[in-house]
Design a protein around this motif. Sequence first.
Motif, short mmCIF file in Angstrom:
data_model
loop_
_atom_site.label_atom_id
_atom_site.label_comp_id
_atom_site.label_asym_id
_atom_site.label_seq_id
_atom_site.Cartn_x
_atom_site.Cartn_y
_atom_site.Cartn_z
N SER A 94 -5.71 -8.58 13.69
CA SER A 94 -6.29 -7.36 13.13
C SER A 94 -5.17 -6.48 12.55
O SER A 94 -4.00 -6.68 12.88
CB SER A 94 -7.07 -6.59 14.19
OG SER A 94 -6.22 -6.17 15.23
N PRO A 95 -5.50 -5.50 11.71
CA PRO A 95 -4.47 -4.65 11.10
C PRO A 95 -3.71 -3.77 12.08
O PRO A 95 -2.58 -3.38 11.82
CB PRO A 95 -5.25 -3.79 10.09
CG PRO A 95 -6.54 -4.51 9.87
CD PRO A 95 -6.84 -5.22 11.14
N SER A 96 -4.33 -3.42 13.22
CA SER A 96 -3.65 -2.55 14.18
C SER A 96 -4.23 -2.77 15.57
O SER A 96 -5.28 -3.41 15.73
CB SER A 96 -3.79 -1.07 13.79
OG SER A 96 -5.12 -0.65 13.98
N ILE A 97 -3.58 -2.19 16.56
CA ILE A 97 -3.99 -2.38 17.95
C ILE A 97 -5.31 -1.67 18.24
O ILE A 97 -6.03 -2.03 19.18
CB ILE A 97 -2.87 -1.91 18.90
CG1 ILE A 97 -3.07 -2.47 20.31
CG2 ILE A 97 -2.79 -0.38 18.93
CD1 ILE A 97 -1.89 -2.23 21.23
N GLN A 144 -0.93 -6.04 2.07
CA GLN A 144 0.40 -6.03 1.49
C GLN A 144 1.19 -7.28 1.87
O GLN A 144 2.19 -7.61 1.25
CB GLN A 144 1.18 -4.79 1.98
CG GLN A 144 0.52 -3.47 1.62
CD GLN A 144 0.48 -3.23 0.14
OE1 GLN A 144 1.42 -3.60 -0.58
NE2 GLN A 144 -0.60 -2.64 -0.35
N VAL A 145 0.73 -7.98 2.92
CA VAL A 145 1.32 -9.22 3.42
C VAL A 145 2.79 -9.03 3.81
O VAL A 145 3.69 -9.65 3.28
CB VAL A 145 1.18 -10.38 2.41
CG1 VAL A 145 1.48 -11.69 3.10
CG2 VAL A 145 -0.22 -10.43 1.86
N PHE A 146 3.01 -8.10 4.72
CA PHE A 146 4.31 -7.99 5.38
C PHE A 146 4.09 -7.29 6.71
O PHE A 146 3.01 -6.80 7.01
CB PHE A 146 5.35 -7.25 4.52
CG PHE A 146 4.95 -5.86 4.10
CD1 PHE A 146 5.08 -4.78 4.94
CD2 PHE A 146 4.41 -5.65 2.83
CE1 PHE A 146 4.72 -3.51 4.56
CE2 PHE A 146 4.05 -4.38 2.42
CZ PHE A 146 4.20 -3.31 3.28
N ILE A 147 5.12 -7.27 7.53
CA ILE A 147 5.02 -6.73 8.88
C ILE A 147 5.41 -5.26 8.86
O ILE A 147 6.47 -4.88 8.36
CB ILE A 147 5.91 -7.52 9.85
CG1 ILE A 147 5.42 -8.97 9.95
CG2 ILE A 147 5.92 -6.88 11.21
CD1 ILE A 147 6.31 -9.85 10.77
N LEU A 148 4.52 -4.42 9.39
CA LEU A 148 4.77 -2.99 9.48
C LEU A 148 5.20 -2.62 10.89
O LEU A 148 4.79 -3.26 11.86
CB LEU A 148 3.49 -2.21 9.13
CG LEU A 148 2.89 -2.42 7.73
CD1 LEU A 148 1.53 -1.73 7.68
CD2 LEU A 148 3.80 -1.85 6.67
N LEU A 149 6.01 -1.58 11.00
CA LEU A 149 6.34 -1.01 12.31
C LEU A 149 5.43 0.20 12.52
O LEU A 149 5.51 1.18 11.80
CB LEU A 149 7.80 -0.57 12.37
CG LEU A 149 8.81 -1.58 12.92
CD1 LEU A 149 10.19 -0.96 12.91
CD2 LEU A 149 8.44 -2.05 14.30
N ILE A 150 4.54 0.10 13.50
CA ILE A 150 3.59 1.18 13.78
C ILE A 150 3.99 1.84 15.09
O ILE A 150 4.34 1.16 16.06
CB ILE A 150 2.15 0.65 13.86
CG1 ILE A 150 1.73 0.11 12.48
CG2 ILE A 150 1.19 1.73 14.32
CD1 ILE A 150 0.33 -0.42 12.45
#
Length: 554
Positions: free
Chosen positions: A157-160, A543-549
């Motif tokens: 999923s996009p986020s926790i 965007q197909v990359f890893i984000l730091l949330i």
Amino acid sequence: MEKPRPLWDNPLQFIFACISYAVGLGNVWRFPYLCQMYGGGGFLIPYLIMLIVEGMPLLYLELAVGQHMRQGSIGAWKIISPYLSGVGIASVVVSFFLSMYYNVINAWAFWYLFHSFQDPLPWASCPLNSNHTDYDEECAQTSSTQYFWYRNTLNISPSIEEYGSIQWEQAICLILAWLVVYLCILRGTESTGKVVYVTASLPYLVLIIYLIRGLTLHGAVNGLIYMFTPKLEQLANPKTWINAATQIFFSLGLGFGSLIAFASYNEPNNNCERHAIIISLINSSTSIFASIVTFSIYGFKATFNYENCLSKVILLLTNVFDLEEGALTADNLDSMKNYLTSTYPNQYAELLPQIKNCSLEAELDTAVQGTGLAFIVYSEAIKNMEVSQLYSVLYFIMLLMLGIGSMLGNTAAILTPLTDSKFLSTHLPKEVISGIVCFINCIVGLVFTMEAGNYWFDIFNDYAATLSLLLIVLVETIAVCYVYGLRRFEKDLLLMLGHKPNWYWKIMWAFASPVLIISLLIFYLTDYIRTGTLQYQAWDATQVFILLITFDQL
């Protein structure tokens, strides 16, 4: 009448059990990452120092406590002092937390193993889109191995905050992983003792096969040069020493109670001093050996990506500027770029955003650890090998053996104190207690098979045990040296081994190791406070990359 305590068949079986537990995934995927990040071959200097100052003494202490007290972690520390039973309970709780999420790695290994029998491998190329006219957009913007991991395996999923639903394929693999663990621990040391011969030795066979194959791969030497080139300036970085200490600490499995549980099944006169040295040296040698294998594979992958990047740039420039085929090569690429820039400045400037900056050093500098190394980097290297299915099957069998071996130790840390309890052992057979523990862990572990499960896995992996284990081992060391008494402990060792510990062990136990652990605790607490917010990596499918949330600390 109390039943006699079961024993290992022989000292070799005990060594195999400890190696199977201690030599785990951290040796294969965390140690190479630390070498890459903190000085290459130079990282071995603080690593070996920490092995001498911290690893061997604390391992010897836990083995001696378990062997002399002949109890699991709760019972052993309760004998030392009734006020210290909480130390054993803390070890059991931490092992329970670890077991909840750690077996998910085995579930993922099963998933990849089952898919390794396909030809071609399912992560070898991107799938087509719904119209069958082009590759799937998400996969086309990244790589086929990343797509298979994040979308096919995790369906992340996009986020926790977006929990999603349970991925039933992963849930079935998790149930299978727990079933295998249950069958291995069903009859205690009687069944575990047979399994550890396989889980301890098979990974070495696979690593040797991979070493032979890895050294013959194109570009492997680039990875090995990168690994063994020492960056001595990193020795001035405090994080280098801190990471060396924590790697020794966690790769040996100190503080979980597993080593105390295993040692409690030894004969009272077993030479635990010798075994502590043997197990420590084998564990550290395995880390170095696995790094050689990993960096040979890593060098092949980096060289493959670098040469592939060069080929795309050469093809692009050849077509746009209508150059003769073969006129542009990797050797003269830089000089030809300069020539094209000066001859066709406007046309080259328009093309510049499409020209990638190919660098072998940049490819080798890309730091990856954990699941990223195990399920993405290795998979990408395997898909480019000949007979890729065979090497994929071997690799994921090795991961399973490492994971199951570690799980045997984790569950032993939980089950040994429970089966030592007279109340439980008189009302429930050992098989039922084992089944209940595995069932509870499996049910809770289903959280990690949800779409947001990988985020929870990373959070548990980063924060669930670090501070707890440091505090547990600090209390253990202080308890033995200053509560139970170092002189009294010396007499116990004299009774078991026939000689007292020498000055080295006593200095490490009484002074060096506690000071080192306190320093690590201060660092982690300071770093935690200074960070201010917890972070986790999130996969952005658009965007197909890893984000730091980040999210506020609780």
